[in-house]
Design a protein around this motif. Structure first.
Motif, PDB file in Angstrom:
ATOM      1  N   THR A   1       0.903  -1.263   0.054  1.00 57.45           N
ATOM      2  CA  THR A   1      -0.225   0.115   0.066  1.00 57.45           C
ATOM      3  C   THR A   1       0.879   1.276  -0.093  1.00 57.45           C
ATOM      4  OG1 THR A   1      -1.801  -1.239   1.224  1.00 57.45           O
ATOM      5  CG2 THR A   1      -1.896   1.277   1.285  1.00 57.45           C
ATOM      6  N   ILE A   2       1.832   1.375   0.989  1.00 56.12           N
ATOM      7  CA  ILE A   2       2.553   2.425   0.988  1.00 56.12           C
ATOM      8  C   ILE A   2       3.595   2.644  -0.530  1.00 56.12           C
ATOM      9  CG2 ILE A   2       4.750   3.420   2.070  1.00 56.12           C
ATOM     10  CD1 ILE A   2       3.459   2.338   4.799  1.00 56.12           C
ATOM     11  N   ALA A   3       4.079   1.478  -0.788  1.00 61.17           N
ATOM     12  CA  ALA A   3       4.805   1.569  -2.089  1.00 61.17           C
ATOM     13  C   ALA A   3       3.894   2.106  -3.176  1.00 61.17           C
ATOM     14  CB  ALA A   3       5.414   0.131  -2.455  1.00 61.17           C
ATOM     15  N   VAL A   4       2.706   1.628  -3.313  1.00 61.17           N
ATOM     16  CA  VAL A   4       2.185   2.068  -4.618  1.00 61.17           C
ATOM     17  C   VAL A   4       1.661   3.608  -4.465  1.00 61.17           C
ATOM     18  CG1 VAL A   4      -0.366   1.649  -4.023  1.00 61.17           C
ATOM     19  CG2 VAL A   4       0.317   1.264  -6.357  1.00 61.17           C
ATOM     20  N   MET A   5       1.424   3.832  -3.240  1.00 64.04           N
ATOM     21  CA  MET A   5       1.207   5.465  -3.141  1.00 64.04           C
ATOM     22  C   MET A   5       2.522   6.244  -2.858  1.00 64.04           C
ATOM     23  SD  MET A   5      -1.896   5.311  -0.330  1.00 64.04           S
ATOM     24  CE  MET A   5      -0.507   5.327   1.233  1.00 64.04           C
ATOM     25  N   LEU A   6       3.626   5.906  -2.875  1.00 67.89           N
ATOM     26  CA  LEU A   6       4.722   6.757  -2.580  1.00 67.89           C
ATOM     27  C   LEU A   6       5.076   7.729  -3.856  1.00 67.89           C
ATOM     28  CD1 LEU A   6       6.960   7.353  -0.722  1.00 67.89           C
ATOM     29  CD2 LEU A   6       8.171   5.794  -1.716  1.00 67.89           C
ATOM     30  N   ALA A   7       4.860   7.254  -5.072  1.00 60.60           N
ATOM     31  CA  ALA A   7       5.185   8.093  -5.992  1.00 60.60           C
ATOM     32  C   ALA A   7       4.124   9.206  -6.248  1.00 60.60           C
ATOM     33  CB  ALA A   7       5.299   7.281  -7.266  1.00 60.60           C
ATOM     34  N   SER A   8       2.891   8.819  -6.221  1.00 60.33           N
ATOM     35  CA  SER A   8       1.837   9.618  -6.187  1.00 60.33           C
ATOM     36  C   SER A   8       2.003  10.769  -5.364  1.00 60.33           C
ATOM     37  CB  SER A   8       0.290   8.984  -6.041  1.00 60.33           C
ATOM     38  OG  SER A   8       0.168   8.167  -6.909  1.00 60.33           O
TER      39      SER A   8
END
Length: 185
Positions: free
Chosen positions: A90-97
């Protein structure tokens, strides 16, 4: 188990970094990455997609959370490890955004009317629409190709389709309801 969680974080960071177009565009990469590695079966992916759609929140984030959970549980992980896997994905998929919004949001507001920015977005719109259409077509094919648990129906496998009355009826009924009554699928 730590190696699997690190792999989940790297994969979902890559997905978050290279996907434009929202939750439905993320789904194509999630499907490709998880099924290619053998983390999820087609049936499990469709289950995750269904749960991600009906739970509150962004579809891509929900899919990452449930994929992280299911992948760790499928690998024999405990409840605690599965929670860590879900959190990492979850954190990884949101990080770039999050980073993109914080750092690029102000720049975009100042430069949104410049011809170069307008031309980049005129190219991105059809690309994102194509990616979302491919995901939709793959999902329709998955509904009709229910012959095996681990089947990987895709747009290039049109010769192996099987017709099933219930999924076809639901698909047609939902389409008619959506078009005629402006009903959300």
């Amino acid at each position: 188990m730590l190696r699997l969680i690190l792999a989940l974080a790297v994969i979902f960071a890559k997905i978050g970094l290279f996907t434009l177009g929202g939750g439905l565009a993320v789904i194509a990469l999630v499907q490709q990455e998880t099924m290619q590695r053998g983390w999820l079966s087609n049936s499990e992916f469709l289950d995750i997609l269904s749960v991600a759609q009906v739970t509150p929140g962004a579809m891509g984030v929900n899919a990452a959370t449930f994929t992280g959970w299911r992948t760790v549980m499928n690998s024999g992980g405990s409840f605690s490890w599965a929670a860590i896997g879900a959190l990492a994905a979850t954190i990884a998929v949101m990080l770039a955004s999050v980073v993109g919004v914080v750092f690029a949001g102000c720049w975009f507001e100042r430069n949104r009317s410049k011809p170069s920015v307008v031309s980049v977005f005129s190219v991105l719109r059809p690309v994102v629409a194509g990616a979302i259409s491919a995901v939709g077509l793959n999902l329709v094919l998955a509904v009709f190709n229910t012959s095996s648990e681990n089947s990987t129906a895709n747009i290039f496998d049109l010769l192996n389709l099987q017709f099933h009355l219930l999924p076809a009826s639901l698909c047609i009924f939902t389409f008619i309801l959506t078009i005629s009554k402006k009903f959300s699928p």
